[in-house]
Motif scaffolding. Structure first.
Motif, PDB file in Angstrom:
ATOM      1  N   PHE A  21       0.845  -1.187   0.000  1.00  0.00           N
ATOM      2  CA  PHE A  21       0.000   0.000   0.000  1.00  0.00           C
ATOM      3  C   PHE A  21       0.882   1.238   0.000  1.00  0.00           C
ATOM      4  N   PHE A  22       0.854   1.972  -1.103  1.00  0.00           N
ATOM      5  CA  PHE A  22       1.554   3.255  -1.183  1.00  0.00           C
ATOM      6  C   PHE A  22       0.591   4.297  -0.612  1.00  0.00           C
ATOM      7  N   GLN A  23       0.838   4.717   0.634  1.00  0.00           N
ATOM      8  CA  GLN A  23      -0.178   5.478   1.371  1.00  0.00           C
ATOM      9  C   GLN A  23      -0.363   6.908   0.872  1.00  0.00           C
ATOM     10  N   GLY A  24       0.726   7.603   0.623  1.00  0.00           N
ATOM     11  CA  GLY A  24       0.592   8.968   0.136  1.00  0.00           C
ATOM     12  C   GLY A  24       0.377   9.975   1.247  1.00  0.00           C
ATOM     13  N   VAL A  25      -0.773   9.944   1.920  1.00  0.00           N
ATOM     14  CA  VAL A  25      -1.080  10.922   2.959  1.00  0.00           C
ATOM     15  C   VAL A  25      -1.170  10.221   4.310  1.00  0.00           C
ATOM     16  N   ASN A  26      -0.227  10.502   5.185  1.00  0.00           N
ATOM     17  CA  ASN A  26      -0.210   9.875   6.501  1.00  0.00           C
ATOM     18  C   ASN A  26       0.988  10.405   7.284  1.00  0.00           C
ATOM     19  N   HIS A  27       1.067  10.062   8.570  1.00  0.00           N
ATOM     20  CA  HIS A  27       2.268  10.417   9.333  1.00  0.00           C
ATOM     21  C   HIS A  27       3.093   9.183   9.668  1.00  0.00           C
ATOM     22  N   TRP A  28       2.690   8.013   9.132  1.00  0.00           N
ATOM     23  CA  TRP A  28       3.420   6.787   9.433  1.00  0.00           C
ATOM     24  C   TRP A  28       4.609   6.585   8.503  1.00  0.00           C
ATOM     25  N   THR A  29       4.576   7.163   7.310  1.00  0.00           N
ATOM     26  CA  THR A  29       5.728   7.081   6.411  1.00  0.00           C
ATOM     27  C   THR A  29       6.773   8.090   6.883  1.00  0.00           C
ATOM     28  N   ILE A  30       7.947   7.603   7.209  1.00  0.00           N
ATOM     29  CA  ILE A  30       8.998   8.472   7.759  1.00  0.00           C
ATOM     30  C   ILE A  30       9.549   9.375   6.656  1.00  0.00           C
ATOM     31  N   PRO A  42       7.150  10.140  -9.934  1.00  0.00           N
ATOM     32  CA  PRO A  42       6.772   8.847 -10.520  1.00  0.00           C
ATOM     33  C   PRO A  42       7.802   7.751 -10.300  1.00  0.00           C
ATOM     34  N   THR A  43       9.080   8.128 -10.151  1.00  0.00           N
ATOM     35  CA  THR A  43      10.092   7.091  -9.937  1.00  0.00           C
ATOM     36  C   THR A  43       9.918   6.399  -8.582  1.00  0.00           C
ATOM     37  N   SER A  44       9.349   7.088  -7.582  1.00  0.00           N
ATOM     38  CA  SER A  44       9.090   6.449  -6.295  1.00  0.00           C
ATOM     39  C   SER A  44       8.043   5.356  -6.438  1.00  0.00           C
ATOM     40  N   PHE A  45       6.972   5.665  -7.152  1.00  0.00           N
ATOM     41  CA  PHE A  45       5.927   4.674  -7.367  1.00  0.00           C
ATOM     42  C   PHE A  45       6.489   3.470  -8.132  1.00  0.00           C
ATOM     43  N   ARG A  47       9.604   2.441  -8.364  1.00  0.00           N
ATOM     44  CA  ARG A  47      10.569   1.691  -7.554  1.00  0.00           C
ATOM     45  C   ARG A  47       9.846   0.735  -6.596  1.00  0.00           C
ATOM     46  N   VAL A  48       8.812   1.220  -5.933  1.00  0.00           N
ATOM     47  CA  VAL A  48       8.058   0.376  -5.003  1.00  0.00           C
ATOM     48  C   VAL A  48       7.362  -0.754  -5.756  1.00  0.00           C
ATOM     49  N   ALA A  49       6.714  -0.430  -6.864  1.00  0.00           N
ATOM     50  CA  ALA A  49       5.978  -1.441  -7.626  1.00  0.00           C
ATOM     51  C   ALA A  49       6.906  -2.520  -8.167  1.00  0.00           C
ATOM     52  N   ARG A  50       8.061  -2.117  -8.684  1.00  0.00           N
ATOM     53  CA  ARG A  50       8.991  -3.107  -9.243  1.00  0.00           C
ATOM     54  C   ARG A  50       9.615  -3.979  -8.156  1.00  0.00           C
ATOM     55  N   ARG A  83      -0.595  12.721  -3.356  1.00  0.00           N
ATOM     56  CA  ARG A  83      -1.488  11.660  -3.794  1.00  0.00           C
ATOM     57  C   ARG A  83      -2.059  12.024  -5.169  1.00  0.00           C
ATOM     58  N   PRO A  84      -1.421  11.561  -6.240  1.00  0.00           N
ATOM     59  CA  PRO A  84      -1.952  11.843  -7.575  1.00  0.00           C
ATOM     60  C   PRO A  84      -3.210  11.027  -7.836  1.00  0.00           C
ATOM     61  N   ASP A  85      -3.913  11.352  -8.898  1.00  0.00           N
ATOM     62  CA  ASP A  85      -5.060  10.544  -9.294  1.00  0.00           C
ATOM     63  C   ASP A  85      -4.615   9.097  -9.459  1.00  0.00           C
ATOM     64  N   SER A  86      -5.294   8.194  -8.778  1.00  0.00           N
ATOM     65  CA  SER A  86      -4.802   6.822  -8.697  1.00  0.00           C
ATOM     66  C   SER A  86      -4.838   6.105 -10.044  1.00  0.00           C
ATOM     67  N   ILE A  87      -5.908   6.267 -10.804  1.00  0.00           N
ATOM     68  CA  ILE A  87      -5.996   5.548 -12.072  1.00  0.00           C
ATOM     69  C   ILE A  87      -4.953   6.061 -13.061  1.00  0.00           C
ATOM     70  N   THR A  88      -4.687   7.361 -13.041  1.00  0.00           N
ATOM     71  CA  THR A  88      -3.638   7.908 -13.903  1.00  0.00           C
ATOM     72  C   THR A  88      -2.282   7.316 -13.548  1.00  0.00           C
ATOM     73  N   GLN A  89      -1.956   7.308 -12.245  1.00  0.00           N
ATOM     74  CA  GLN A  89      -0.659   6.800 -11.820  1.00  0.00           C
ATOM     75  C   GLN A  89      -0.540   5.303 -12.099  1.00  0.00           C
ATOM     76  N   LEU A  90      -1.587   4.549 -11.834  1.00  0.00           N
ATOM     77  CA  LEU A  90      -1.542   3.112 -12.065  1.00  0.00           C
ATOM     78  C   LEU A  90      -1.457   2.778 -13.552  1.00  0.00           C
ATOM     79  N   SER A  91      -2.047   3.606 -14.390  1.00  0.00           N
ATOM     80  CA  SER A  91      -1.918   3.400 -15.829  1.00  0.00           C
ATOM     81  C   SER A  91      -0.472   3.555 -16.271  1.00  0.00           C
ATOM     82  N   ALA A  92       0.225   4.513 -15.670  1.00  0.00           N
ATOM     83  CA  ALA A  92       1.652   4.670 -15.970  1.00  0.00           C
ATOM     84  C   ALA A  92       2.433   3.453 -15.484  1.00  0.00           C
TER      85      ALA A  92
END
Length: 454
Positions: A21-30, A42-45, A47-50, A83-92
């Protein structure tokens, strides 16, 4: 653990599933560590996905956020936000990955079914049948202010709307027959007559009349995820979902009780017990030894629960602003305010703050904890801590006894927070025969072992 050791285990052949889960908005991600990366690059997304795909994870999940959280009319600065639009980011991400599922958390309160179903179908086709939809029912009125109808839906109304929404979406996805497109250039028309069905639906929430624009994907249509933990949420999942998220994945007995409750609800609506996958959200902290893991957990908690974060959490519990207090000092001497607190996150989530404060005070006094230490020790439990071998044994027990089907992992660091799991934990799970050694299918539905769409 050998096969002979598993004779008294209910599900000896069960396989553990992982999502990230790429959270985006939270205080748990350091955010303060030098290794922390951007939440919007986009490279962060990618990197995590790969990394997740290298670890044979089922899916990459992205949250939905139509408005940043606020505090007293200003942006809540303690959040890691992006937090970008999720469908746009996932399409990339579909172009940068091959097998991992791509799940959009998209709400039914501030979308319309014909439009969202079409966009999700587009992601499903683009990815070769790897799309999923985490159906959420956004509750806060702040977001509603940005939409024409505005306002707020009561809890029960949100689920009624979601159920009608999902019914329309499925009709859209099923609108094309399997052989809708003509098979040769000599055919009289591009589509087989009558093969594209019109969707007409008039209900309490929607009045829809449309012709679907896209055929089915390789998996039929997107996999449905749902995260409600209330009675209404669990019933909704039992009737409609393929996967349910939960907060019941840390303690074995709690996780098993949740799973058994969900299975009772499945039976009550006439579905098979194995029709729904149970994936609690969790955080995983790994050390080479138990002591190292505990030390790493302490570091993670102190980075997550900074003095400002601790005071923010305490302010919501006490019901008034504590931002000027000393987080490393004692708990506030004042009693909590009974009235609802309309502050940082809009509403107070604790039903009986006086009882919680009394418990905090008793345990803080008994253990000599400061306010910040109390928040760390008694706040939300974040997940699992241990060595790779110890965690593998623990997770094998969870999945083989039916307490979970897997976990949806929230990394405490982005983009490299999955590396220990993929490099150290996954091999231990594979050695115990509880985790796949390779993808055996190409679609998200196949990864999860779900029945084909009818």
């Amino acid at each position: 653990m050998t096969r002979a050791d598993l004779t008294d285990v209910p599900r000896p052949d069960a396989q553990l599933h992982f999502g990230v889960f790429f959270q985006g908005v939270n205080h748990w991600t350091i955010w303060s560590d030098p290794a922390s990366g951007s939440q919007i690059d986009p490279t962060s997304f990618l990197r995590v996905a790969r990394t997740a795909e290298r670890g044979l994870f089922d899916a990459f999940f992205l949250g939905d956020g139509l408005r940043l959280r606020e505090s007293e009319g200003g942006i809540h600065e303690l959040d890691v936000a992006g937090r970008p639009d999720s469908i746009t980011q996932l399409s990339a991400l579909a172009a940068g990955t091959d097998r991992i599922g791509l799940v959009s958390t998209s709400n039914t309160t501030y979308n319309e079914p014909g439009d969202l179903a079409r966009r999700l179908a587009g992601l499903d086709l683009l990815s070769g049948g790897r799309a999923g939809w985490n159906v959420v029912t956004t509750h806060n009125a702040w977001t509603g202010e940005n939409f024409r109808r505005g306002g707020y839906l009561d809890h029960a109304d949100r689920y009624r709307r979601a159920e009608e929404f999902l019914s329309v979406a499925r009709a859209v996805w099923n609108g094309w027959a399997e052989e809708a497109v003509a098979g040769s250039a000599e055919a009289r028309s591009w589509s087989v007559p009558g093969a594209v069905g019109r969707v007409r639906s008039r209900g309490a929430q929607f009045d829809v009349d449309l012709a679907p624009t896209l055929p089915r994907s390789a998996q039929g249509h997107p996999v449905i995820f749902q995260a409600g933990d209330s009675g209404e949420g669990r019933d909704f999942a039992a009737r409609n979902a393929d996967v349910i998220f939960s907060a019941h994945g840390t303690e074995f007995d709690d996780a098993l009780a949740f799973a058994e409750d969900v299975r009772r609800r499945l039976r009550a609506v006439g579905r098979r017990e194995d029709a729904l996958r149970i994936l609690p959200g969790t955080e995983i902290i790994i050390g080479a030894t138990e002591k190292e893991a505990e030390e790493k957990e302490r570091w993670v908690r102190l980075e997550q629960v900074t003095p400002a974060v601790a005071l923010g959490i305490a302010s919501r519990l006490w019901g008034f602003d504590l931002s000027g207090r000393d987080a490393d000092g004692p708990l506030p001497a004042e009693d909590p305010v009974v009235a609802p607190y309309e502050g940082t996150f809009g509403t107070r989530s604790v039903k009986d703050p006086a009882a919680v404060v009394a418990e905090w005070r008793a345990k803080a006094e008994a253990n000599g904890w400061s306010l910040r230490e109390t928040v760390i020790e008694l706040g939300p439990q974040r997940g699992h801590v241990g060595t790779p071998a110890g965690l593998a044994e623990k997770f094998a027990r969870f999945v083989r006894h039916g307490a979970v089907d897997g976990f949806n992992v929230s990394p405490y660091l982005v983009p490299d927070g999955l590396d220990d799991i993929v490099d150290l934990l996954v091999p231990e799970l594979q050695e115990r025969g509880v985790y796949r050694t390779g993808y055996t299918g190409t679609t998200l539905r196949e990864h999860l072992g779900l029945a084909p769409v009818q």
